[in-house]
Scaffold this motif. Structure first.
Motif, PDB file in Angstrom:
ATOM      1  N   ARG A 545       0.837  -1.202   0.000  1.00  0.00           N
ATOM      2  CA  ARG A 545       0.000   0.000   0.000  1.00  0.00           C
ATOM      3  C   ARG A 545       0.872   1.251   0.000  1.00  0.00           C
ATOM      4  O   ARG A 545       0.552   2.244  -0.666  1.00  0.00           O
ATOM      5  CB  ARG A 545      -0.926   0.003   1.208  1.00  0.00           C
ATOM      6  CG  ARG A 545      -1.928   1.161   1.204  1.00  0.00           C
ATOM      7  CD  ARG A 545      -2.695   1.231   2.519  1.00  0.00           C
ATOM      8  NE  ARG A 545      -3.325  -0.046   2.819  1.00  0.00           N
ATOM      9  CZ  ARG A 545      -3.705  -0.426   4.032  1.00  0.00           C
ATOM     10  NH1 ARG A 545      -3.473   0.361   5.075  1.00  0.00           N
ATOM     11  NH2 ARG A 545      -4.277  -1.598   4.221  1.00  0.00           N
ATOM     12  N   ARG A 560      -5.728   3.351  -0.192  1.00  0.00           N
ATOM     13  CA  ARG A 560      -6.397   2.171   0.372  1.00  0.00           C
ATOM     14  C   ARG A 560      -7.833   2.071  -0.139  1.00  0.00           C
ATOM     15  O   ARG A 560      -8.291   0.990  -0.524  1.00  0.00           O
ATOM     16  CB  ARG A 560      -6.382   2.226   1.901  1.00  0.00           C
ATOM     17  CG  ARG A 560      -7.057   1.016   2.552  1.00  0.00           C
ATOM     18  CD  ARG A 560      -7.111   1.161   4.060  1.00  0.00           C
ATOM     19  NE  ARG A 560      -7.936   2.282   4.470  1.00  0.00           N
ATOM     20  CZ  ARG A 560      -9.270   2.237   4.530  1.00  0.00           C
ATOM     21  NH1 ARG A 560      -9.931   1.140   4.185  1.00  0.00           N
ATOM     22  NH2 ARG A 560      -9.947   3.295   4.912  1.00  0.00           N
ATOM     23  N   GLY A 578      -2.377  -4.700   3.730  1.00  0.00           N
ATOM     24  CA  GLY A 578      -1.500  -3.733   3.073  1.00  0.00           C
ATOM     25  C   GLY A 578      -0.701  -4.291   1.916  1.00  0.00           C
ATOM     26  O   GLY A 578       0.222  -3.625   1.434  1.00  0.00           O
TER      27      GLY A 578
END
Length: 610
Positions: A545, A560, A578
């Motif tokens: 991420r 996100r 993530g």
């Protein structure tokens, strides 16, 4: 006083003074209008007329005219107003009494009083014709909303609602007499207008549904019922009352009892040839089946995955495999949620499903809610499998859901999170084939054509296709046209720039990997579309991420949300918290888009990100 002697409808009254309040307030003498100079005069006249023959004190008159904001000198103001009214209508029309004022005309000279006397129960039994004639004469006295042109909270808040309620009750009684006399056809338009003006009055809706039913318009009855049910739910938070529910239940029971062509639909497309792999997913679907025929089945199962992942193939194959467990038949519908044309509207989907059950068009209602109710009713006691292929979203599916004796199997590129959250759907995710299954599928495709290959070549070909079933099928078709072997074809596929060109066999739907990704990409919001394109510039298929945020040039929180929307339509996969991955073929398409749309300077240098 004998009301009929007062000359209802003739305009000639005892004392020649007539007062009208069922519409604009006015006075008439000898059939001609009496000028009233101010609104206060009209208000006083209406207040006195509603108590004709009775003495009203100055305080009562003041309260009914001015409400809470009374004049400082109330008695003097009332006296002045009475004097001016006498000058207009005649000095003998308003008498002074020891404790107030009284309108001296007979009650029959006031249209509201005349209306109420005409519609009160008769002391002797009347014929239906006489009763209807009195009701019609009473309703003819109305010229509009009561007390138009006056400003009085008491008249508007107390007297007007009472009169309007009585008027509607009289209208309903007259309609009942007309229904009993067989005049239902001519009542439909009138009742339609009345329900439009009084959408929350269930008694009018009951009569409208009854008239439509007697006209043979049963489909419209179901449609109107769903409309009023929605209105009551939205406006009052309540369901229809017993009267409306009884009419609806009666119609449904009669409709279901009528002989209908018995059809056990077998609408599944042909089973998928050379279906390979998916053992875990088939086992997960099998686990949803009931232990016995008497056990209710779960209402919904969803198979979701990226375009080209084989969702439809799995659904159709499994449906054929378990079809015998649903003795009342299988319905199948392609909802066309993702493709070159528009998705199927839920109302049109229900039309097709109802036709598949043998319902004639003239018995299918026009509205979405009514069709949905009819569909649920017809399947309530049946054990059927309903396959809804390629759904766009949960809203497209929801009206097509049925009861606990049926299983609805939905495929979609979206995760259909709303169906899981609200309807308790069982969700099965579909990813790429296992390497062994990919090789087996290629071998089954090439076998009949005598193409020379070895296991290493098939493994390499499967890897270059990313184990995507659509790509494997397209590559297999190409390979069947390679009589000298697979080596040269594999070498071409290794060249990433040409790979997507090689993975297509025509222009029709389902023969191009690009199309499978493009139909999902076109649904994205601009910000999410840009995120997807820039993933094509990243040197790896896996990305964190943090790296994605740097690549796109936004915060971690913003990226996100964007990645989650890509995840919902399976343009990326989530490996863990993530951490994300994009399919290699999808990344090739994203890179093409980035070069065409973003040019060379829209993203940070890859070296900076990595």
């Amino acid at each position: 006083m004998d009301v009929s002697a007062s000359g209802a409808g003739t305009g000639r009254m005892i004392g020649e003074l007539e007062i009208r309040v069922l519409g604009p307030v006015e006075a008439r003498r000898g059939g001609r209008p009496v000028p009233l100079a101010t609104g206060r005069q009209r208000t006083l006249l209406a207040v006195l007329a509603m108590s004709a023959g009775e003495v009203l004190s100055a305080e009562t008159i003041g309260d009914r005219i001015w409400g809470e904001v009374l004049p400082v000198h109330l008695r003097r103001s009332v006296q002045t107003l009475v004097t001016r009214l006498r000058q207009a209508v005649g000095s003998d029309a308003v008498a002074t009494a020891p404790h107030g004022y009284r309108l001296t005309v007979e009650p029959g000279c006031v249209d509201a009083a005349r209306f109420l006397r005409l519609v009160e129960p008769a002391p002797v039994v009347r014929s239906v014709a006489d009763e209807r004639a009195d009701l019609v004469r009473a309703l003819a006295l109305w010229r509009g909303a009561p007390f138009e042109g006056v400003n009085s909270d008491w008249l508007r808040g107390v007297e007007a609602p009472r009169l309007l309620e009585r008027q509607l009750a009289v209208v309903e009684r007259r309609i009942d007499l007309d229904l009993a006399a067989g005049r239902h056809a001519e009542l439909v338009t009138e009742l339609g207008d009345l329900t439009n003006r009084h959408p929350l009055r269930e008694s009018l809706w009951c009569r409208l549904l009854e008239a439509l039913d007697r006209c043979g318009r049963q489909a419209e009855v179901l449609e109107r019922y769903e409309a009023v049910r929605g209105t009551l739910r939205d406006e009052l938070g309540a369901d229809p009352g017993p009267g409306l529910r009884a009419i609806h239940a009666r119609l449904l029971s009669r409709t279901l009892a009528e002989p209908v062509q018995t059809i056990v639909p077998r609408q599944l497309p042909p089973d998928v040839p050379r279906f390979t792999g998916r053992e875990d997913e088939v086992e997960a679907l099998d686990a949803l089946l009931p232990a016995s025929a008497e056990t209710p089945v779960p209402m919904i199962a969803t198979v979701h995955g990226a375009g080209g992942m084989g969702k439809s193939a799995l659904a159709v194959h499994w449906a054929h495999r378990v079809g015998d467990l649903f003795p009342d038949g299988q319905l199948y519908l392609d909802l066309r949620g993702h493709g070159p044309g528009p998705p199927v509207e839920p109302a049109d989907a229900l039309l097709a499903l109802l036709r598949g059950l043998g319902v004639a068009d003239d018995r299918i209602p026009g509205g979405l809610d009514a069709r949905s109710a009819q569909f649920r009713s017809l399947l309530a006691e049946r054990r059927m499998l309903v396959v809804l292929d390629d759904a766009r979203d949960a809203d497209q599916v929801r009206p097509l859901l049925v009861g606990s004796r049926c299983l609805v199997l939905v495929t979609s590129r979206r995760q259909l999170r709303g169906l899981v959250a609200r309807e308790g759907a069982h969700r099965i995710a579909l990813g790429p084939l296992a390497p062994a299954a990919s090789v087996a599928l290629l071998a089954a495709t090439l076998g009949p054509y005598g193409v020379a290959y070895d296991s290493a070549q098939l493994a390499e070909l499967a890897r270059l296709c990313g184990h995507l079933p659509l790509a494997l099928g397209l590559a297999g078709e190409h390979a069947t046209r390679q009589p000298t072997g697979l080596a040269s074809f594999i070498a071409e596929l290794r060249h990433r720039a040409d790979r997507l060109d090689l993975l297509e066999v025509g222009a029709e739907r389902g023969t191009r990997v690009r199309d499978a990704v493009a139909w999902s990409y076109r649904e994205l919001a601009p910000r999410d579309a840009r995120t997807f394109r820039l993933l094509g510039r990243y040197p790896r298929t896996r990305i964190s991420r943090t790296a994605a945020a740097a690549l796109v040039g936004v915060s971690s929180a913003e990226v996100r949300l964007s990645l989650d929307r890509l995840l919902d339509v399976h343009l990326v996969d989530e490996l863990g918290p993530g951490s994300y991955e994009i399919h290699e073929l999808f990344q090739l398409y994203a890179a093409e888009l980035a070069a065409r749309v973003d040019g060379g300077g829209s993203a940070p240098l890859l070296g900076e990100v990595v």
